[in-house]
Scaffold this motif. Structure first.
Motif, PDB file in Angstrom:
ATOM      1  N   ALA A 117      -3.009  -0.930   6.610  1.00 48.27           N
ATOM      2  CA  ALA A 117      -4.230  -0.428   6.506  1.00 48.27           C
ATOM      3  C   ALA A 117      -4.560   0.788   7.472  1.00 48.27           C
ATOM      4  O   ALA A 117      -5.342   1.668   6.912  1.00 48.27           O
ATOM      5  CB  ALA A 117      -5.005  -1.650   7.284  1.00 48.27           C
ATOM      6  N   GLY A 133      -3.203   0.385  -1.925  1.00 46.93           N
ATOM      7  CA  GLY A 133      -3.863  -0.597  -2.059  1.00 46.93           C
ATOM      8  C   GLY A 133      -3.733  -1.468  -3.537  1.00 46.93           C
ATOM      9  O   GLY A 133      -3.623  -2.660  -3.634  1.00 46.93           O
ATOM     10  N   MET A 137      -2.331  -5.180  -4.075  1.00 46.52           N
ATOM     11  CA  MET A 137      -3.024  -6.196  -4.831  1.00 46.52           C
ATOM     12  C   MET A 137      -2.204  -6.784  -5.800  1.00 46.52           C
ATOM     13  O   MET A 137      -2.266  -7.918  -6.343  1.00 46.52           O
ATOM     14  CB  MET A 137      -4.126  -5.462  -5.599  1.00 46.52           C
ATOM     15  N   ARG A 206      -6.153  -5.750   3.322  1.00 48.49           N
ATOM     16  CA  ARG A 206      -7.470  -5.502   2.665  1.00 48.49           C
ATOM     17  C   ARG A 206      -8.618  -5.789   3.716  1.00 48.49           C
ATOM     18  O   ARG A 206      -9.681  -5.066   3.781  1.00 48.49           O
ATOM     19  CB  ARG A 206      -7.997  -6.207   1.459  1.00 48.49           C
ATOM     20  N   ARG A 209      -8.467  -3.129   6.497  1.00 50.59           N
ATOM     21  CA  ARG A 209      -8.873  -1.750   6.002  1.00 50.59           C
ATOM     22  C   ARG A 209     -10.267  -1.691   5.913  1.00 50.59           C
ATOM     23  O   ARG A 209     -10.994  -0.887   6.551  1.00 50.59           O
ATOM     24  CB  ARG A 209      -8.357  -1.626   4.754  1.00 50.59           C
TER      25      ARG A 209
END
Lengths: 322, 338, 565
Positions: A117, A133, A137, A206, A209
């Motif tokens: 992050a 990212g 994912m 996530r 971040r």
């Protein structure tokens, strides 16, 4: 007072555990079939009934429940019919294994998530940010069972550098010196740890971040810059401490989730921990073992959230008791 | 001015937003000498805060300082200066005090730590050295029992105390220039006075130059020697303090003065300047103040006024400099907003 | 990767390598069956389930059974042809010889005086008597109590001569006496109360007489046994066998392919090619004793009358004719399946592939249904006096082949006008409903004993009682009589002829559609030489499996020295 608060939380926790144990007990008993359900088909019914009787499985459920709670209060978790050993023995073996795997994985994935992050936020919106990212994912959306199998095949078969499952080498472990044994355990830990860590890291990254991005526009960040703090330290020192709270919350909730979710990883890598133990116990309708597992899980929730609370206070001085 | 500490020339800071280009600072030039306290005055939306941030090069996307802007500080050109060099100046040679003391400090670090950090970064001091110096500084800004309170966290301090901490942070490295952006606006009146007193005292002690940004002319009267009035992203008037209060030229300045309550004055009601500041994405053509000006005539719409010299050390961006007979109020173009 | 071994272990290894043969030996071991050369090696068996207990009367998991079969012995061992008539099909084990009483109702065994328990105690006739008493005692709750009902008692004539007394004559008395019971050490178990045997320590740390001795059981992880070097029958060829618990089948197979384990007992059909082409492992097919069928429930729901659909033999025969058994077999198993002709696998001594089954003929099937009154409606589905020809197939979702079969059957039966639902259940539920006889049709698989007497429980009136296993409630006096006659035949030839008659009755009555008998394929490390994989228990002769010395790898070189812990 901190001590008071902890004491209060522990009492709360005990109540939670009682509720959890009760629910688990009755749910298992509601499921059709019981632990005698599928002993070998050749077992004469008379024998089966007699076994039921000796385990107290033919008593009314209420009576079984009360006996159970009474025993648990005394530290006796009962007898596991499916494993033919005391439940506490089965737990004593499985819990440390899972704690090792799940605990290490939690630390690594949290740590990794924070690092990722930070890297993302330092160049927010850039290609690096977006590709990191995206990669995460991808790992997150992949079902962990599949990921476990792929990791197993990739690194134990196609490129055989790690063992294909197990906690230690089933043959050679006892013949190794102390150093060799530690190395053996470490080698067996790598693949399941990797799988579990990657599967969970994306979610945390996530969150982290987003939390960082929420903090960066705040006034005190501007002050830090105006003071001449290097941009790196602005993010990783000034912003991060303030952005850790959601991550700590996640930590508190994650431990039990990790225990349960690790079932697949434990199954694929033959890691005989709590996940497998509980899953098998449910399949065998072993009420005592299931309930004990659920209670252990509940205890870990309580401990996890207590730890999270304590960590909040460490990280954010505004939350310290007056 | 000979050898100014700070010389700003044609500073333009524009924001590239979806709604269009906001020309928040649109060609501002001024200078500041060592040891001077200069006030930068205007309503909110006139560009004074952005000017301050631009000087520190703290403007973030989507804003940027347009090419052609120059800021010279201690003989060095700041625009285009290497990022790392600029960072070394911030908090060190130029410091800033912000408007909201309640949120300006990091809630998770002790105030001692935050003040000491400045010394650790810029001087490479050890933790102990920096801490001791920080405690000294806190004492200097009037924090009682500084050595103990240095271990406290911002949420344990009042607004006034926090502002003192911010000032301590700013002055740690004895900067040549302190930019104070509305330092007392968020504080109540008694504390205000204390803080201004503090700033005055420190300035005298250390010889620091202060750029005092405020919308409050009372603050200006108390602390500054010179005043710069901004409107519409531009400087509209600049002179020394006495002249501003006695003989302000620009209609906007007049308006500001009229809106200012003064002790000993008898008036039935304060005048307000009708209308509101136009959006920086769409400054009016010609004089940017014309829609709210009681004297405006057609020249004001046609021709954008330059800075006229109206006195020895007095400039004003108003055509009245050339046609003083036009100084006759008429109904303004916009209804007064009560 | 090389592993560092300490000096004492290296010395022990060197010694073991030098000795090679079987003898570390004490006085009694000039063995008649001495094993020559090639001893050594470590076999790692990957297994999907842990053992439950290592006490023979109570063991009910496959892994537990495998371990128990190595550590304990029978009085005599059945040969590979699984002939259960008389005693010619058996070889001496703990008993070196035996003699029948004059009336053929008693049987005296002469125990081999060289036999020793792993703790050094000699084997005694009292042990045999004790074993029988324990297996029969309801307090113990042994799984095999119902299988030794023909034995009245066991007495001790002298310290090496136990005598079995039988209730009635039958050709399988010898089989009853020796096949089921592993001989237990009375000096270990006698002091333990009978209802405490299940939880006793000795039930988890077995002391037997086998060519392997027990070493350790780490629950949910591994079980280890080591060659008994002083065994009177000669030590096992392998030094060591380790069961390695691997819950996930993919992982188990991968371990064998990666060389980490040496044996995985069941490779799914789609993975066999991978095993064949592997550098470390090979595919080893072996026979089993399982057969599968689609059984019709012959009683109705309230159990007070025949099933509205399947009570009619014509319907059952018609449905049997509607399905292509060969086609389904190829579809599901490729070349590895064999079709079943009745409630028996091919490896059984009375297996009969000459039986006449209802032939695959959809036209004839439809005609038969028509004549039975089941007329097709506009949508092709049949009904009779308002009742539709609709039913469900109950199948456990744990069996991949049977799930596939369910779908295939559904489709084919639909074509002749039967509306079929599939009821796929988790195994405990499947089992519970099977017990309760709560189903229309059931896709079941049974593992049989070598003796045809196993068919009694499932297919004769004996199994109709509540606890019995005749779940289809098939009751046919002629079949009962015919089956009894099979079991009283005195010669194998006689037995086969009578079996043919009995099973033909079943084929004609069609209480089930006989589907398949499975050939299993294992994945084994190339260096391993598995031999004598018997159809009933492929591991029965594990003590004869070997790893040639020129093929050995690291883990084979440990030897029989005790582990450094």
């Amino acid at each position: 007072m901190l001590a008071q608060r902890i004491a209060g939380r522990l009492v709360q926790g005990a109540i939670v555990l009682l509720v959890v144990a009760t629910l688990a007990f009755f749910l298992v008993h509601l499921a059709p079939g019981d632990a005698m359900g599928f002993e070998s088909a050749r077992m004469p019914p008379a024998v089966r009934d007699q076994l039921r009787h000796s385990y107290g499985l033919d008593r009314p459920v209420g009576e079984q429940y009360l006996r159970y709670i009474g025993n648990v209060a005394r530290g006796n978790f009962g007898w596991s019919v499916s494993l033919q050993r005391p439940v506490s023995e089965a737990l004593a073996l499985a819990v440390p294994r899972t704690l090792l795997l799940a605990g290490l994985s939690l630390l690594l994935s949290m740590g990794g998530a924070i690092l990722v992050a930070l890297a993302q936020v330092r160049s927010a919106g850039s290609l690096r940010d977006r590709s990191l990212g995206g990669a995460l994912m991808l790992l997150y959306s992949v079902p962990d069972f599949w990921l476990a199998l792929v990791v197993l095949l990739a690194f134990a078969y196609w490129i055989p550098i790690f063992p294909a499952g197990g906690i230690v080498d089933p043959v050679m472990h006892d013949y190794l010196g102390t150093g060799g044994r530690i190395a053996d355990r470490a080698r067996h830990l790598v693949l399941p740890l990797l799988t579990l860590t990657f599967a969970t890291m994306a979610g945390y990254a996530r969150y982290q971040r987003a939390a960082l991005l929420d903090v960066l526009p705040l006034d005190f960040i501007r002050t830090a810059r105006a003071k001449g703090v290097p941009e790196r330290a602005v993010v990783s020192r000034h912003a991060l401490r303030n952005a850790l709270l959601p991550t700590i919350t996640l930590l508190g909730i994650s431990l039990p989730a990790l225990l349960g979710g690790a079932v697949f990883v434990e199954a694929v890598f033959a890691w005989p921990g709590m996940g497998l133990l509980t899953a098998n116990a449910i399949g065998a309708r072993d009420a005592a073992l299931v309930t004990a597992s659920v209670v252990v899980g509940g205890a870990l929730v309580v401990v996890g959230s207590l730890l999270a609370d304590l960590l909040y206070a460490v990280v954010d001085p505004r939350l310290r008791a007056r | 001015m000979a050898d100014p500490l700070l010389a700003v020339d044609n500073l333009r800071t524009w924001f590239y937003t979806d709604a269009g280009i906001a020309r928040a600072v649109d060609g501002v030039s001024f200078a500041l000498a060592a040891g001077e306290t200069v006030g930068l005055v205007g309503e909110s939306g006139c560009g004074k805060s952005v000017t301050a941030l631009s000087l520190m090069r703290l403007v973030r996307q989507p804003g940027r300082i347009e090419p052609g802007s120059h800021v010279t500080f201690e003989g060095r050109e700041l625009i285009g200066l290497d990022d790392e060099e600029m960072r070394k100046l911030r908090g060190n040679r130029i410091a800033m005090i912000f408007q909201e003391p309640m949120t300006a400090l990091n809630p998770v670090f002790t105030i001692g730590d935050q003040v000491a950090e400045v010394a650790r970064i810029h001087q490479g001091s050890s933790r102990k050295e920096a801490w001791d110096r920080a405690v000294e500084m806190l004492e200097l800004v009037g924090i009682p029992a500084a050595a103990e309170r240095a271990h406290e966290f911002p949420h344990q301090l009042s607004g006034g105390m926090r502002q003192r901490v911010v000032i301590a942070m700013a002055l740690m490295m004895n900067p040549a220039l302190v930019i104070a952006d509305e330092p007392t606006t968020a504080l109540d009146v008694t504390i205000q006075a204390q803080i201004l007193e503090l700033l005055r005292g420190l300035q005298q002690k250390f010889g620091t130059s202060i750029l005092m940004i405020t919308h409050d002319l009372g603050v200006v009267a108390e602390t500054c020697s010179r005043v710069i009035v901004m409107y519409g992203g531009e400087i509209v008037e600049e002179t020394d303090v006495r002249t501003i209060f006695r003989a302000a030229h620009h209609p906007y300045t007049e308006g500001l003065l009229g809106a200012m309550p003064r002790v000993g004055e008898k008036r039935e009601r304060l005048t307000t300047i009708p209308g509101t500041v136009p959006p920086p994405t769409a400054w009016p053509t010609g004089c940017r103040f014309r829609d709210r000006c009681p004297y405006a005539w057609e020249r004001c719409e046609r021709e954008h006024p330059p800075l006229y010299q109206v006195g020895e050390n007095h400039v004003s961006r108003c055509h009245l400099a050339e046609e003083p007979e036009r100084r006759v109020p008429h109904a303004p173009a916009v209804e007064a907003v009560a | 990767m090389r592993l560092r071994l300490s000096l004492p272990t290296l010395i022990a290894l060197a010694l073991a390598a030098c000795s090679g043969g079987d003898g570390k030996g004490a006085a009694t071991t000039t063995t008649a069956t001495s094993v020559t050369g090639d001893n050594g090696g470590t076999l790692v068996l990957a297994t999907g389930g842990d053992a439950d207990i290592l006490f023979p009367p109570l063991v009910s998991t496959a892994t537990g059974r495998q371990v128990v079969d190595q550590v304990y012995d029978h009085l005599a061992e059945i040969g590979n042809d699984l002939n259960t008539v008389g005693d010619v099909g058996f070889r001496p084990r703990l008993a070196k010889s035996w003699a029948w009483g004059k009336d053929s109702l008693s049987l005296a065994f002469s125990l081999d005086d060289r036999a020793r328990w792993h703790d050094g105690q000699p084997l005694r006739a009292a042990d045999v008597k004790f074993t029988f008493d324990v297996n029969r005692d309801p307090k113990v709750g042994s799984n095999i109590a119902s299988l030794i009902t023909s034995i009245d008692s066991v007495t001790v004539r002298d310290s090496l001569t136990p005598v079995f007394w039988f209730k009635r004559r039958s050709p399988e008395l010898f089989y009853d006496a020796v096949y089921q019971m592993h001989i237990l050490p009375s000096h270990v178990f006698a002091a333990i109360p009978r209802d405490g045997l299940r939880t006793a320590e000795a039930s988890r740390k077995p002391i037997g007489t086998g060519r392997f001795r027990f070493v350790a059981w780490e629950p949910n992880t591994r079980i280890e046994i080591v060659a008994d070097t002083t065994n009177f029958r000669g030590r096992a060829k392998l030094d060591r066998v380790i069961w390695n618990l691997v819950p996930d089948p993919q992982t188990g197979l991968t371990q064998v392919l990666a060389g980490q384990s040496d044996f995985w007992e069941a490779v799914p059909a789609d993975a066999i090619a991978r095993v064949d082409s592997s550098a470390t492992a090979r595919a080893v097919p072996y026979p089993g004793l399982q057969y599968a069928f689609l059984g019709f429930n012959l009683r109705n729901k309230s159990r007070d009358g025949p099933h509205p659909l399947f009570g009619d033999r014509a319907v059952r025969r018609a449905l049997s004719m509607a399905v292509d058994r060969k086609g389904m077999l190829t579809n599901v198993f490729g070349s590895l399946g064999q079709s079943a002709f009745g409630p028996f696998p091919r490896s059984l001594s009375v297996a009969d592939t000459t039986l006449r089954l209802p032939a695959y003929d959809t036209t004839a099937a439809k005609a038969l249904l028509d004549s039975a009154g089941w007329k097709a409606g506009a949508d092709g589905m049949r009904s009779r006096s308002g009742r539709a020809l609709a039913f469900s197939i109950m199948v456990p979702n744990s069996s991949r082949p049977r799930m596939s079969y369910a779908v295939l059957l559904q489709e084919q039966l639909r074509k002749v006008g039967a509306k079929v639902d599939i009821d796929a259940l988790q195994f405990p539920q499947f089992f519970a409903r099977q017990e309760a006889r709560d189903f229309d049709t059931i896709l079941n698989a049974y593992a049989t004993d070598p003796s045809p007497a196993g068919a009694r429980q499932a297919w004769s009136s004996e199994g109709l009682t509540k606890g019995g296993q005749n779940y289809l409630s098939y009751a046919s006096k002629p079949f009962d009589v015919a089956l009894d006659s099979v079991l009283s035949a005195l010669t194998p030839a006689e037995r086969s002829a009578r079996a043919h008659r009995a099973f033909q009755l079943l084929a004609d009555d069609a209480p089930a559609i006989w589907l398949y008998d499975v050939l299993t394929v294992a994945a084994a490390h190339k260096r391993l030489k598995p031999v004598n994989m018997r159809a009933d228990l492929y591991w029965a002769n594990l003590a004869d499996w070997s790893i040639p010395s020129d093929a050995r790898i690291d883990r084979d070189r440990i030897g029989v020295a005790a582990a450094k812990r």
